[in-house]
Write an enzyme that holds these catalytic residues in place. Structure first.
Site, short mmCIF file in Angstrom:
data_model
loop_
_atom_site.label_atom_id
_atom_site.label_comp_id
_atom_site.label_asym_id
_atom_site.label_seq_id
_atom_site.Cartn_x
_atom_site.Cartn_y
_atom_site.Cartn_z
N PHE A 40 -8.04 2.35 3.23
CA PHE A 40 -8.38 1.31 4.22
C PHE A 40 -8.20 1.79 5.65
CE2 PHE A 40 -3.97 0.29 5.26
CZ PHE A 40 -3.29 0.78 4.15
N THR A 55 0.81 -1.23 0.00
CA THR A 55 0.00 0.00 0.00
C THR A 55 0.84 1.28 0.00
OG1 THR A 55 -0.16 -0.24 2.40
CG2 THR A 55 -1.98 -1.12 1.08
N LYS A 86 8.82 -4.16 12.37
CA LYS A 86 8.44 -5.57 12.22
C LYS A 86 9.60 -6.45 12.70
CE LYS A 86 5.45 -3.43 9.30
NZ LYS A 86 5.44 -1.97 9.08
N ASP A 95 12.60 -4.47 -0.16
CA ASP A 95 11.82 -4.08 1.01
C ASP A 95 12.17 -5.12 2.07
OD1 ASP A 95 10.01 -3.75 3.05
OD2 ASP A 95 8.38 -3.14 1.73
#
Ligand code: PLI
Length: 465
Positions: free
Chosen positions: A457, A133, A266, A223
């Site tokens: 979202f 996103t 993360k 990424d």
């Protein structure tokens, strides 16, 4: 000790840590949850966390830090310039990821913003192994078009291939031939692939992508947000890697790329922080200059010194084989319970989350009736477990035509924070999902009543049809 002649005992894995501090959570009543859902417009992002029982919205910034990381927080050097914690972070990135230059940012999207601004010209094309996103939005805001080059299996929730995050090399080759290498500033390679269900990329694939890219003079930008989890899957699934450490696999993987964007929230076990890493001197020079405009000085990039220290230490902990085995083992524990109960989920089970296949839950709903948004809302109503939509709402609209993207995958993500929940929390979650699945015929879908322009979202609102 008299055990020499016995067979080795069967041992389950257990977490390589014990709990030192706890945070109370509260079960809510059905009436409370129904009120909260209406107030939140049936969007789990708009719920207050105090109304959530088990929070599986995201694994981003929600992990538990170790005592060693907390001790590091006390060692924060909050100097505006030249904080020692920056140098510790730089050393950790060099040692574990292998890149030469580090630009700290407040989180992953800060790194994506800088990278996109520096490398993309209007009219460019960025191929990637499925969109993410924020990553795609930054590319589009700089005038690029994103082109999906993930293997077809990545879009199929039932395909059991071990590396569903791989790049389809033929698709990539064809795209390069069509638009020309000059229009491709870099290939965006995510490991693992979040929107495909936390699916990994193989070492063979990153090597091949690197070789193809080099033939055309194109960069590969990783990424690296969940690259440690990706390295674990390589260790478990790819021939030749079973005897290698996750730490070594991670470094080898990164060596086939020219730089990376990173959300430290993360893999790196911290609540905030990110970075951009680069091997090219000129691109680094520009990023180091631009970071002071948008994030902060080049030795903090929007983070406090203590946050950089926690991240430097989190990187060290993140690559420990016993940590990552337990982390992904817990995700598998939840996923396997759902598979055993016949609940449709993306397979193989991903690295950071279990993804429910909302299309298979609700064949009675069209994608315009937002099956995954509906499922996330019904799961919250059932038990206070908060999940996240990863389907048509997350996919957003095509910036040129203004039409919805219609992704093949219409999923709900049960995302597991690291070192936070116990197996008992996973059991409760599985029980609730199974109950919602048993009641699947009753779902009627949602309609969108408010749609923000960017990353809808997060803030969109809905009503029951
Ligand atoms: O949330 P940020 O800005 O630190 O990082 C953005 C980001 C980049 N790449 C990938 C693969 C991500 O998963 C990601 C953020 N993910 C979130 C917030 C998530 O819930 O998955």
């Amino acid at each position: 000790m008299g055990q020499e002649n016995q067979r080795p005992p069967k041992r389950s894995w257990a977490e390589p840590w014990k709990v030192k501090v706890v945070e109370p959570i509260r079960m809510t009543s059905l009436a409370e949850r129904q009120r909260a859902l209406i107030a939140a417009g049936y969007n789990t992002f708009l719920l207050r966390s105090e109304h959530v029982y088990i929070d599986l919205l995201t694994d981003s910034g929600t992990s538990a830090m170790s005592d060693w990381q907390w001790a590091g927080m006390m060692m924060g050097d909050e100097a505006y310039a030249g904080s020692r914690n920056f140098y510790n972070l730089e050393a950790a990135v060099r040692e574990y990821y292998g890149y030469r230059h580090l630009v700290p940012t407040h989180q992953g999207r800060g790194a994506e913003h800088l990278l996109s601004r520096i490398l993309i010209k209007p009219g460019d094309v960025v191929p990637g192994n499925m969109y993410f996103t924020t990553t795609r939005l930054h590319q589009e805001l700089c005038g690029a078009t994103f082109e999906d080059v993930v293997v077809a299996e990545g879009h199929d929730p039932d395909d059991e291939s071990p590396f569903k995050g791989n790049v389809d090399l033929d698709k990539l080759d064809t795209l390069i031939a069509k638009v020309g290498a000059k229009k491709i500033p870099y290939i965006a390679l995510a490991a693992t692939v979040n929107m495909a269900g936390g699916q990994p990329v193989s070492m063979a694939n990153v090597k091949a992508v690197h070789a193809l890219a080099k033939r055309h003079g194109i960069r590969v930008i990783l990424d690296a947000t969940r690259a440690v989890e990706n390295a674990y899957f390589i260790q478990q699934r790819e021939a030749g890697y079973a005897g290698k450490s996750v730490r070594d696999i991670l470094k080898e993987f990164c060596s086939y790329t020219d730089g990376c964007t990173m959300s430290g929230k993360k893999d790196s076990l911290v609540n905030i922080g990110g970075w951009l890493a680069l091997n090219e001197d000129e691109v680094f020079e520009e990023a180091r200059n631009l970071v002071v405009v948008f994030e902060g000085l080049h030795t903090y990039g929007g983070m406090a010194g203590r946050d950089m220290e926690a991240m430097a230490r989190g990187i060290v902990e993140s690559v420990a084989d016993d940590h990552i085995r337990a982390r992904i083992g817990q995700v598998e524990y939840l996923g396997q319970q759902l598979i055993d109960a016949g609940v449709p989920i993306v397979r193989p089970i991903g690295g950071h989350a279990v993804y429910l296949n909302a299309r298979a839950f609700y064949p009675q709903l069209t994608q315009d009736q937002f099956p995954a948004q509906t499922l996330a809302a019904l799961l919250y109503e059932n038990s206070g477990v908060r999940a996240m939509e990863r389907g048509i709402v997350s996919a957003g609209r095509d910036p040129v035509t203004g039409k919805h993207h219609y992704p093949k995958l219409e999923l709900v993500r049960l995302t597991i924070p690291r070192r936070v929940y116990t197996q008992a929390h996973m059991d409760v979650t599985a029980e609730s999902v199974i109950e919602v699945f048993d009641n699947r015929a009753k779902a009627t879908g949602l309609k969108m009543t408010y749609e923000p322009k960017y990353l809808r979202f997060f803030q969109a609102r809905f009503e029951v049809i």
